[in-house]
Every structure is written in C-alpha cells, then in structure tokens.
Design an enzyme around this catalytic site. Structure first.
Site, PDB file in Angstrom:
ATOM      1  N   ARG A  47     -65.168  83.642  41.760  1.00 36.88           N
ATOM      2  CA  ARG A  47     -64.125  83.026  40.942  1.00 36.88           C
ATOM      3  C   ARG A  47     -62.789  83.748  41.005  1.00 36.88           C
ATOM      4  O   ARG A  47     -61.741  83.131  41.194  1.00 36.88           O
ATOM      5  CB  ARG A  47     -64.553  82.973  39.461  1.00 36.88           C
ATOM      6  CG  ARG A  47     -65.473  81.835  39.131  1.00 36.88           C
ATOM      7  CD  ARG A  47     -66.449  82.242  38.043  1.00 36.88           C
ATOM      8  NE  ARG A  47     -67.337  83.253  38.572  1.00 36.88           N
ATOM      9  CZ  ARG A  47     -68.427  82.996  39.289  1.00 36.88           C
ATOM     10  NH1 ARG A  47     -68.785  81.757  39.482  1.00 36.88           N
ATOM     11  NH2 ARG A  47     -69.187  83.962  39.782  1.00 36.88           N
ATOM     12  N   THR A  48     -62.813  85.071  40.832  1.00 34.42           N
ATOM     13  CA  THR A  48     -61.543  85.799  40.744  1.00 34.42           C
ATOM     14  C   THR A  48     -60.803  85.708  42.072  1.00 34.42           C
ATOM     15  O   THR A  48     -59.597  85.442  42.110  1.00 34.42           O
ATOM     16  CB  THR A  48     -61.803  87.264  40.344  1.00 34.42           C
ATOM     17  OG1 THR A  48     -62.660  87.278  39.206  1.00 34.42           O
ATOM     18  CG2 THR A  48     -60.510  87.978  40.011  1.00 34.42           C
TER      19      THR A  48
ATOM     20  N   LYS B 167     -63.951 103.903  57.513  1.00 36.58           N
ATOM     21  CA  LYS B 167     -63.766 105.175  58.234  1.00 36.58           C
ATOM     22  C   LYS B 167     -63.415 106.324  57.289  1.00 36.58           C
ATOM     23  O   LYS B 167     -63.124 107.425  57.737  1.00 36.58           O
ATOM     24  CB  LYS B 167     -62.645 105.020  59.256  1.00 36.58           C
ATOM     25  CG  LYS B 167     -62.853 103.906  60.265  1.00 36.58           C
ATOM     26  CD  LYS B 167     -61.628 103.824  61.181  1.00 36.58           C
ATOM     27  CE  LYS B 167     -61.706 102.621  62.099  1.00 36.58           C
ATOM     28  NZ  LYS B 167     -60.427 102.405  62.811  1.00 36.58           N
TER      29      LYS B 167
ATOM     30  N   ARG C 192     -59.208  94.405  43.516  1.00 41.27           N
ATOM     31  CA  ARG C 192     -60.500  94.608  42.839  1.00 41.27           C
ATOM     32  C   ARG C 192     -61.196  95.784  43.508  1.00 41.27           C
ATOM     33  O   ARG C 192     -61.289  95.829  44.740  1.00 41.27           O
ATOM     34  CB  ARG C 192     -61.379  93.364  42.932  1.00 41.27           C
ATOM     35  CG  ARG C 192     -62.826  93.653  42.525  1.00 41.27           C
ATOM     36  CD  ARG C 192     -63.671  92.434  42.416  1.00 41.27           C
ATOM     37  NE  ARG C 192     -63.302  91.673  41.230  1.00 41.27           N
ATOM     38  CZ  ARG C 192     -64.097  90.780  40.638  1.00 41.27           C
ATOM     39  NH1 ARG C 192     -65.299  90.556  41.121  1.00 41.27           N
ATOM     40  NH2 ARG C 192     -63.698  90.119  39.583  1.00 41.27           N
TER      41      ARG C 192
ATOM     42  N   HIS D 117     -60.946  94.396  33.085  1.00 46.71           N
ATOM     43  CA  HIS D 117     -60.777  93.154  33.847  1.00 46.71           C
ATOM     44  C   HIS D 117     -59.733  92.325  33.093  1.00 46.71           C
ATOM     45  O   HIS D 117     -60.052  91.300  32.489  1.00 46.71           O
ATOM     46  CB  HIS D 117     -62.112  92.432  33.954  1.00 46.71           C
ATOM     47  CG  HIS D 117     -62.183  91.412  35.051  1.00 46.71           C
ATOM     48  ND1 HIS D 117     -61.061  90.873  35.654  1.00 46.71           N
ATOM     49  CD2 HIS D 117     -63.251  90.822  35.657  1.00 46.71           C
ATOM     50  CE1 HIS D 117     -61.440  90.000  36.577  1.00 46.71           C
ATOM     51  NE2 HIS D 117     -62.767  89.960  36.605  1.00 46.71           N
TER      52      HIS D 117
HETATM   53  C1  NCD Z   1     -67.150  89.500  36.288  1.00 47.53           C
HETATM   54  C2  NCD Z   1     -66.725  90.815  36.907  1.00 47.53           C
HETATM   55  O1  NCD Z   1     -66.499  90.905  38.108  1.00 47.53           O
HETATM   56  O2  NCD Z   1     -66.600  91.748  36.140  1.00 47.53           O
HETATM   57  N1  NCD Z   1     -67.033  88.407  37.157  1.00 47.53           N
HETATM   58  C3  NCD Z   1     -65.851  87.747  37.235  1.00 47.53           C
HETATM   59  O3  NCD Z   1     -64.837  88.318  37.595  1.00 47.53           O
HETATM   60  N2  NCD Z   1     -65.814  86.473  36.831  1.00 47.53           N
HETATM   61  C4  NCD Z   1     -68.461  89.557  35.621  1.00 47.53           C
HETATM   62  C5  NCD Z   1     -69.650  90.012  36.399  1.00 47.53           C
HETATM   63  O4  NCD Z   1     -69.583  90.258  37.599  1.00 47.53           O
HETATM   64  O5  NCD Z   1     -70.692  90.106  35.770  1.00 47.53           O
END
Ligand code: NCD
Length: 325
Positions: free
Chosen positions: A65-66, A96, A119, A147
């Site tokens: 999703r993100t 590396k 991320r 997040h």
């Molecule tokens: C979450 C995350 O990456 O923290 N997912 C997301 O971004 N929608 C939740 C998860 O991975 O459990």
C-alpha cells in the site's frame, strides 16, 4: 529529533515524525487539501503540481500500500521524473555494505531528487537521511518507531467515516510492541482531542511501550491497557487491528513465542456482534489471519476504504511540502 516542528507550514519540511505536528490546524490544512485531491482523482483530473520535480522513492522493507500509493500520488500530481526502487536491499549498493548516509548523498548527485520518500528498518533511518540530504525526506515507515504518513491517513479515514477526530474511544489491538503504526496514530489522536480515549489491547509481552503510555497520559488522554478485547469492544468507536510483526520476532530469535501468540485475536462476525453499529474496524494491513475474510462484507469494515485515503493524503502532503498546494 532532527526535523523541526512544522510551525504551521509544511513547505520545504522533512516529515519524519508525528511529533512535528504541534497544532490541530496543521492536520486540518492537510485534510482540506486531501479532500481536494480526492475530488480531483474521483473526477480523473490529472494534476500538474510536480511537473517539474524529481522524486525518489526508496524502500528497504516490503510494502504494497505505502509504496504503490506514494508512486500513484506522485503520478497524479504530474511528476515525470520518478526514481522508484522497491527493492533497495536487493538491488542497491546496500548489498555491498553501503551506508544509508552514502546512498542518500548519492541520490542527491545522480538524480538529483527534489524530495526523497524512504522506508527503512532502522528506527533512526529518517534522521540519518535528513542529515545526508539537502532536500526534504518523507518517512514512509522507520523501524518499529514511526509511520507518520500512515497515521495521517488513519486519522483522515476516521474523520471520513465518523465525521470527527475527537471524543472517540479507539481500541488498538495486537502487536503494540513492534508495530509502528499505533505509536504514530496514538500521538496524533492525543493532539486532536484530549477527550480521545485509547484502549491498548494486547498479550502481556506485546504491550505498547511504557514511554508512549506515560506520554499519552501526560497529555491528558485516558489510556487503558488490557488483554481482554471483550472488556473494551462494546464501548469502542474504532477497533484498530494490527498483525503480529513476524519479522521482528525473527530478528529477536523469538519464533517460538510468535507461534504461541499467533491467533491470539481473531476478529470474526461473531466478535463484532459485541460492537456498536457505528463502530469502524481499521487495519493498516497486511492482515495475516487476525481479521476473518467474512468480516469484509460488514459495513463497519473500513480497512479497504482506509487504504484509499493513503493516495489522497500523500498527494496532499507532497504538494504542501513542495510548496505547490
Ligand atoms: C504497516 C507498516 O509497514 O508498518 N503497513 C503499512 O504501511 N500499511 C503495518 C504492518 O506492516 O503491519
């Protein structure tokens, strides 16, 4: 904290922590722009705000999703120069041994990006990136800690679904120790309304960090901690479910514990019989067994609508940070 409070303006700011929000009006502004983005996307009107921008999207952890919503957001804003790498741990020089600091420095030279979306599994990755970067960094998930864009979309979803973000009882369920989304969302709920109540529901070993509970209480939020979902569900306006974060159990050599805890909570239509008719069920997703597929048809299941909010709120944030909203 490296990133400064927004102080009423997102222009040129890195977005690394929800702690940067200090005024309700900042979120209200973001939501107003997100509403506009929503109506534009629904009418299939292509934006041009990022036509002259270069955006890098670097993901060191898996994401559905993100990653896709950031990429779509950038495209809907008309960006033509997108450097999107979903598999940094497999395809970049991280393999590396290159440090995050040097990778971020590199992007500044090779692309050169106007904004970096990151991320990464390290808790302090966004702070490291901000130091190495001469352009804004947006935290798309850092370790077990933060997040912020998920919390923004979660709050926006609550506003859409229930019409308010205060005076709410939010039950957060599952892995509150390793999960990062609940930590960011709880703090935004505290900012939006002292009269918000939070019930943390988890097995003893997965309780929310004590510092978070203390901070929320200090800010006036009524917090309860329990193992028993039944004790809080009938009163809840939002049930925010999370998965057990298997990767962190693995990293801690605790797969035995993971297997024991797996299945501790299972949201089924029968469980939801206890809940209010106006309650909503949320989940940042992915789900791995904690919400039955049978729940999907219940009008209270908001988790698919929730992910849609990611597109609109991320569009709004990008336009605001780049001074184009
Ligand atoms: C979450 C995350 O990456 O923290 N997912 C997301 O971004 N929608 C939740 C998860 O991975 O459990």
């Amino acid at each position: 904290m490296t990133a400064k409070p927004f102080n009423g303006s997102f222009v040129g700011a890195s977005v690394i922590s929800v702690d940067q929000f200090t005024r309700k009006a900042e979120l209200e502004r973001l939501f107003t722009v997100a509403d506009l983005m929503r109506s534009r996307v629904e009418a299939k009107i292509q934006g041009t705000e990022l036509r002259d921008s270069t955006i890098a999207i670097l993901f060191y952890q898996p994401s559905t999703r993100t990653f896709t919503s950031f990429w779509a957001a950038v495209q809907w804003l008309g960006c033509q120069r997108i450097i999107a790498v979903p598999g940094m741990t497999a395809y970049s020089s991280a393999v590396k041994g290159e440090s995050l600091h040097d990778t971020i420095k590199t992007l500044g030279q090779t692309t050169p990006a106007d904004l970096i979306i990151l991320r990464h599994p390290d808790d302090d990755s966004s702070e490291v990136a901000v130091v190495a970067s001469s352009v804004p960094v947006i935290n798309a998930g850092s370790g077990k800690k933060e997040h912020p864009t998920q919390a923004i979309l979660d709050l926006y979803t609550i506003r859409q679904e229930l019409g308010r973000v205060d005076g709410l009882h939010v039950a957060m369920l599952g892995d509150l120790k390793y999960g990062r989304t609940i930590k960011s969302l709880a703090k935004l709920l505290a900012l939006m309304g002292e009269d918000n109540r939070i019930s943390f529901v988890s097995p003893e070993v997965l309780r929310a960090p004590a510092e978070l509970v203390t901070e929320l209480r200090r800010r006036g939020v009524q917090v309860c901690e329990t193992k028993d979902l039944g004790a809080v569900l009938p009163e809840a306006d939002v049930l925010y479910v999370t998965r057990l974060q298997k990767e962190w159990f693995e990293a801690a050599g605790q797969m035995g514990l993971y297997d024991q805890l797996k299945g501790a909570y299972d949201i089924t239509p029968e469980v939801l019989e206890m809940a209010k008719e106006q309650m909503i069920v949320m989940h940042p997703l992915p789900r791995v067994g904690e919400i039955s597929y049978k729940v999907d048809d219940d009008p209270r299941a908001a988790y698919f609508r929730q992910m849609r909010s990611g597109l609109y709120t991320r569009m709004a944030l990008l336009a605001l940070v780049l001074g184009k909203a």
